[in-house]
Write a protein that holds these residues in place. Structure first.
Motif, PDB file in Angstrom:
ATOM      1  N   GLY A 239       0.777  -1.099   0.005  1.00  0.00           N
ATOM      2  CA  GLY A 239      -0.150   0.164   0.127  1.00  0.00           C
ATOM      3  C   GLY A 239       0.825   1.297  -0.003  1.00  0.00           C
ATOM      4  N   ILE A 240       2.121   1.413   0.263  1.00  0.00           N
ATOM      5  CA  ILE A 240       3.075   2.304   0.203  1.00  0.00           C
ATOM      6  C   ILE A 240       3.402   2.584  -1.312  1.00  0.00           C
ATOM      7  CG2 ILE A 240       5.032   3.229   0.745  1.00  0.00           C
ATOM      8  CD1 ILE A 240       3.195   3.457   3.037  1.00  0.00           C
ATOM      9  N   VAL A 241       2.953   3.628  -1.950  1.00  0.00           N
ATOM     10  CA  VAL A 241       3.228   3.905  -3.383  1.00  0.00           C
ATOM     11  C   VAL A 241       4.526   4.970  -3.780  1.00  0.00           C
ATOM     12  CG1 VAL A 241       2.300   4.717  -5.464  1.00  0.00           C
ATOM     13  CG2 VAL A 241       0.830   3.417  -3.916  1.00  0.00           C
TER      14      VAL A 241
ATOM     15  N   THR B 244      13.262   3.854  -3.344  1.00  0.00           N
ATOM     16  CA  THR B 244      14.095   4.735  -2.761  1.00  0.00           C
ATOM     17  C   THR B 244      13.965   4.476  -1.417  1.00  0.00           C
ATOM     18  OG1 THR B 244      12.199   6.177  -2.765  1.00  0.00           O
ATOM     19  CG2 THR B 244      13.748   6.512  -4.622  1.00  0.00           C
ATOM     20  N   VAL B 245      12.955   4.756  -0.478  1.00  0.00           N
ATOM     21  CA  VAL B 245      12.763   4.420   0.591  1.00  0.00           C
ATOM     22  C   VAL B 245      12.677   3.282   1.267  1.00  0.00           C
ATOM     23  CG1 VAL B 245      11.354   5.246   2.779  1.00  0.00           C
ATOM     24  CG2 VAL B 245      11.578   6.842   0.954  1.00  0.00           C
ATOM     25  N   VAL B 246      12.087   2.455   0.704  1.00  0.00           N
ATOM     26  CA  VAL B 246      11.988   0.835   1.131  1.00  0.00           C
ATOM     27  C   VAL B 246      13.131   0.087   1.397  1.00  0.00           C
ATOM     28  CG1 VAL B 246      11.004  -1.355   0.597  1.00  0.00           C
ATOM     29  CG2 VAL B 246       9.343   0.769   0.663  1.00  0.00           C
ATOM     30  N   PRO B 247      13.954   0.340   0.322  1.00  0.00           N
ATOM     31  CA  PRO B 247      15.252  -0.681   0.190  1.00  0.00           C
ATOM     32  C   PRO B 247      15.942   0.068   1.359  1.00  0.00           C
ATOM     33  CG  PRO B 247      14.912   0.273  -2.109  1.00  0.00           C
ATOM     34  CD  PRO B 247      13.861   0.739  -0.908  1.00  0.00           C
ATOM     35  N   GLN B 248      16.085   1.401   1.663  1.00  0.00           N
ATOM     36  CA  GLN B 248      16.936   1.940   2.884  1.00  0.00           C
ATOM     37  C   GLN B 248      16.383   1.495   4.273  1.00  0.00           C
ATOM     38  OE1 GLN B 248      17.496   6.183   2.239  1.00  0.00           O
ATOM     39  NE2 GLN B 248      18.169   5.891   0.153  1.00  0.00           N
ATOM     40  N   ILE B 249      15.254   1.359   4.312  1.00  0.00           N
ATOM     41  CA  ILE B 249      14.513   0.942   5.653  1.00  0.00           C
ATOM     42  C   ILE B 249      15.048  -0.619   5.716  1.00  0.00           C
ATOM     43  CG2 ILE B 249      12.413   0.190   6.941  1.00  0.00           C
ATOM     44  CD1 ILE B 249      10.937   2.919   5.775  1.00  0.00           C
ATOM     45  N   VAL B 250      14.836  -1.249   4.706  1.00  0.00           N
ATOM     46  CA  VAL B 250      15.103  -2.780   4.756  1.00  0.00           C
ATOM     47  C   VAL B 250      16.625  -2.880   5.096  1.00  0.00           C
ATOM     48  CG1 VAL B 250      15.600  -4.761   3.355  1.00  0.00           C
ATOM     49  CG2 VAL B 250      13.403  -3.643   3.190  1.00  0.00           C
ATOM     50  N   ASN B 251      17.638  -1.975   4.412  1.00  0.00           N
ATOM     51  CA  ASN B 251      18.870  -2.131   5.060  1.00  0.00           C
ATOM     52  C   ASN B 251      19.280  -1.876   6.492  1.00  0.00           C
ATOM     53  OD1 ASN B 251      19.547  -2.895   2.544  1.00  0.00           O
ATOM     54  ND2 ASN B 251      20.392  -0.906   1.828  1.00  0.00           N
ATOM     55  N   ALA B 252      18.342  -0.829   6.975  1.00  0.00           N
ATOM     56  CA  ALA B 252      18.649  -0.480   8.228  1.00  0.00           C
ATOM     57  C   ALA B 252      18.235  -1.255   9.275  1.00  0.00           C
ATOM     58  CB  ALA B 252      17.893   0.849   8.624  1.00  0.00           C
ATOM     59  N   ILE B 253      17.098  -2.217   8.771  1.00  0.00           N
ATOM     60  CA  ILE B 253      16.564  -3.354   9.722  1.00  0.00           C
ATOM     61  C   ILE B 253      17.554  -4.350   9.640  1.00  0.00           C
ATOM     62  CG2 ILE B 253      14.507  -4.941  10.132  1.00  0.00           C
ATOM     63  CD1 ILE B 253      12.828  -2.609   9.115  1.00  0.00           C
ATOM     64  N   LEU B 254      17.831  -4.750   8.552  1.00  0.00           N
ATOM     65  CA  LEU B 254      18.903  -5.939   8.450  1.00  0.00           C
ATOM     66  C   LEU B 254      20.326  -5.538   9.290  1.00  0.00           C
ATOM     67  CD1 LEU B 254      18.719  -6.778   4.483  1.00  0.00           C
ATOM     68  CD2 LEU B 254      17.818  -8.116   6.480  1.00  0.00           C
ATOM     69  N   SER B 255      20.459  -4.122   9.253  1.00  0.00           N
ATOM     70  CA  SER B 255      21.726  -3.791  10.039  1.00  0.00           C
ATOM     71  C   SER B 255      21.472  -3.808  11.657  1.00  0.00           C
ATOM     72  CB  SER B 255      22.235  -2.505   9.538  1.00  0.00           C
ATOM     73  OG  SER B 255      22.427  -2.360   8.254  1.00  0.00           O
TER      74      SER B 255
ATOM     75  N   THR C 256       4.875   8.141   9.365  1.00  0.00           N
ATOM     76  CA  THR C 256       4.111   7.844  10.659  1.00  0.00           C
ATOM     77  C   THR C 256       3.663   6.388  10.079  1.00  0.00           C
ATOM     78  OG1 THR C 256       3.623   9.731  11.652  1.00  0.00           O
ATOM     79  CG2 THR C 256       2.553   7.864  12.460  1.00  0.00           C
ATOM     80  N   ARG C 257       3.121   6.306   8.742  1.00  0.00           N
ATOM     81  CA  ARG C 257       2.500   5.096   8.250  1.00  0.00           C
ATOM     82  C   ARG C 257       3.428   3.945   8.295  1.00  0.00           C
ATOM     83  NH1 ARG C 257      -1.442   4.704   3.376  1.00  0.00           N
ATOM     84  NH2 ARG C 257      -1.674   2.328   3.223  1.00  0.00           N
TER      85      ARG C 257
ATOM     86  N   GLY D  88       1.181  10.271  -7.697  1.00  0.00           N
ATOM     87  CA  GLY D  88       0.287  10.861  -6.794  1.00  0.00           C
ATOM     88  C   GLY D  88      -1.070  10.444  -6.859  1.00  0.00           C
ATOM     89  N   ILE D  89      -1.675  10.319  -8.094  1.00  0.00           N
ATOM     90  CA  ILE D  89      -3.106   9.836  -8.352  1.00  0.00           C
ATOM     91  C   ILE D  89      -3.048   8.559  -7.593  1.00  0.00           C
ATOM     92  CG2 ILE D  89      -4.735   9.192 -10.073  1.00  0.00           C
ATOM     93  CD1 ILE D  89      -3.661  11.496 -11.837  1.00  0.00           C
ATOM     94  N   ALA D  90      -2.367   7.689  -7.737  1.00  0.00           N
ATOM     95  CA  ALA D  90      -2.545   6.278  -7.282  1.00  0.00           C
ATOM     96  C   ALA D  90      -2.629   6.435  -5.578  1.00  0.00           C
ATOM     97  CB  ALA D  90      -1.242   5.423  -7.645  1.00  0.00           C
TER      98      ALA D  90
END
Ligand SMILES: [Zn+2]
Length: 504
Positions: free
Chosen positions: A55-57, A62-73, A88-89, A271-273
């Motif tokens: 649901g995150i469009v 960009t953001v998702v791979p960086q969050i994944v890396n931070a959690i893996l680290s 927040t979401r 944006g429309i999505a």
């Protein structure tokens, strides 16, 4: 217990005492820290090819791979971004990486790990009851605590307080954990603790936070208290506040593993999505048909606002602007349909103007904007958005006949409250207008509601380019006569939209 496991239907499945837990298949899982747990569950999800943030469009690259890396680290991390960028979401969705059931010592305020209790109560309890110590379970939602940082947050709020009188009466050592009234952070033990707008936290509190992260030791009212908490810390902040000198104490900044920048949708389509997904549009009642150009205009308003000098860049323009706007646009169209007993709800450009109350509050104005007023700025943005969207459909279209109709004295009022059947005959009388509507996929066989909306879009587009006039009562008429060469068609202030020569 692994993430995504279904809840047990009856009570028997999960061990109810410490002894049962040690002899169960979950025995080893309890040994993990929360960051190990998140890492393991994330890896399992990645192996399955799951979307980590459904649901995150627009954040996939960009953001998702960086969050994944931070959690893996196994890092604590901060999301830096402007308002309405789903920070927040995203943070709340991290709970999906937790085990569905986390065992803790039943009755413990800070959800002690049964293998490694940190509070005096649980240590005493386990010493007394041993393998019979009762175990309870936390669900994913119970392992998430969120706090909006404000300057008045105290150490007592965040970490805890000591009641010296109670301590004296109880005969405990002051610094013993038994006398601590736990604050939010210890209560989030074994979970995710999110602090939004971190820079708003007073320096002293940041020091306390740092000490907990670093050593598990903290001073409360001058007394040292040991709290080796097991917490995943996630923060959010406005990027300018965060980088401003002196807003975040350096040692705390140093302990935040990753700084991850969020952003607004890169394209109108994205944006429309997002807006389509978030806005409340599927309502009971009449059939709803939102034309694509309406969605585009609404989204373009947000894009135009994000570039406008009259709007504060530091705050940004939240994605909630187009979301709320679309909801109000639909409501205004719904209201018209109900009043005239129309079978289909088709929003028009005039409904976007009627949705201004959903937009003005979301625009933080700079001085120049404040001088002009939110309403004026809002209307101007809508016009820019109409102009841009119009060009995408009608570039190169010959609208000479339509303009001529007005130049020869033709006038038509299209209010947002007018029934489609009422205005359609007059619109049809404007030579060269209705046959243009094929460009937005509307033909004579479409509903009157759809035809009126599309025709009004053309008129609004011509108005945005100052080819025809329109007054406050929504009467379209001939435009003011201006020298053709000197006139600059509607132009925004800082580029992007290129004024073009009069069409045809
Ligand atoms: Zn405890």
């Amino acid at each position: 217990m692994p993430a995504g496991h279904p809840l047990p239907q009856t009570g028997k499945q999960f061990p109810r005492t410490l002894g049962e837990l040690r002899n169960s298949k979950y025995a080893q899982l309890v040994n993990r820290s929360i960051k190990d747990e998140m890492r393991e569950n994330l890896i399992a999800r990645l192996q399955l090819g799951d979307r980590i943030f459904p649901g995150i469009v627009g954040y996939d690259d960009t953001v998702v791979p960086q969050i994944v890396n931070a959690i893996l680290s196994k890092q604590n991390f901060i999301l830096l971004g402007l308002r309405g960028q789903a920070k927040t979401r995203l943070i709340r969705m991290l709970t999906t990486l937790l085990d569905t059931h986390a065992p803790y010592v039943d009755g413990c305020e800070i959800h002690d790990n049964p293998y490694r209790p940190i509070c005096r109560r649980c240590r005493d309890l386990i010493a007394e009851r041993g393998e019979e110590t009762p175990i309870a379970y936390l669900t994913q939602e119970h392992r998430y605590v969120e706090k909006l940082a404000t300057p008045d947050v105290t150490i007592a709020d965040l970490i805890g307080d000591i009641d010296p009188i109670k301590a004296a009466r109880g005969g405990h050592e002051l610094a013993s954990e038994l006398t601590v009234h736990y604050g939010l952070l210890p209560r989030a033990n074994r979970g995710i603790f999110a602090i939004n707008e971190l820079p708003d936290l007073a320096g002293k509190i940041q020091v306390g936070l740092f000490n907990i992260m670093q050593e598990g030791d903290v001073q409360i009212k001058g007394y040292p208290v040991r709290l080796p908490l097991d917490i995943a810390l996630v923060f959010s902040a406005n990027p300018e506040d965060y980088t401003a000198r002196g807003k975040i104490i350096t040692p705390l900044k140093d302990r935040i593993g990753s700084e991850i920048r969020t952003h607004y949708p890169a394209t109108v389509e994205e944006g429309i999505a997002i807006t389509s997904q978030e806005a409340w549009a599927s309502r009971d009642g009449n059939k709803l048909a939102v034309p694509k150009y309406i969605r585009e205009v609404i989204e373009q308003i947000a894009f135009a606002a994000r570039e406008d000098k009259k709007i504060d860049k530091r705050s940004g323009v939240s994605q909630r602007l187009p979301i709320s706007a679309l909801e109000n646009v639909i409501s205004n169209a719904e209201r018209r349909a109900i009043r005239h007993d129309e079978k289909v709800v088709v929003p028009r450009i005039s409904d976007i103007y009627a949705a201004l109350p959903a937009m003005t509050g979301k625009l933080e104005l700079e001085y120049e904007g404040e001088m002009k007023g939110a309403d004026f700025v809002g209307r101007e943005l809508i016009r820019v958005a109409i102009g841009k969207t119009y060009d995408q459909y009608f570039q190169g279209a010959n609208t000479q006949q339509v303009i001529q109709w007005f130049d020869l004295g033709g006038e038509i009022q299209v209010t947002d409250g007018a029934a489609a059947a009422e205005v359609l005959p007059t619109l049809r009388g404007i030579q060269g207008l209705m046959d243009k509507l094929t460009r937005v996929n509307v033909g004579p066989k479409d509903s009157p509601e759809a035809q009126v909306s599309a025709a009004e879009f053309v008129l609004e587009g011509l108005h945005a380019h100052k080819r025809i006039g329109r007054n406050e009562e929504r009467v379209f008429a001939a435009g003011e006569k201006q020298p053709r060469m000197a006139e600059k068609p509607y132009e925004r202030e800082e580029g992007q939209y290129r004024p073009r020569r009069p069409l045809n």
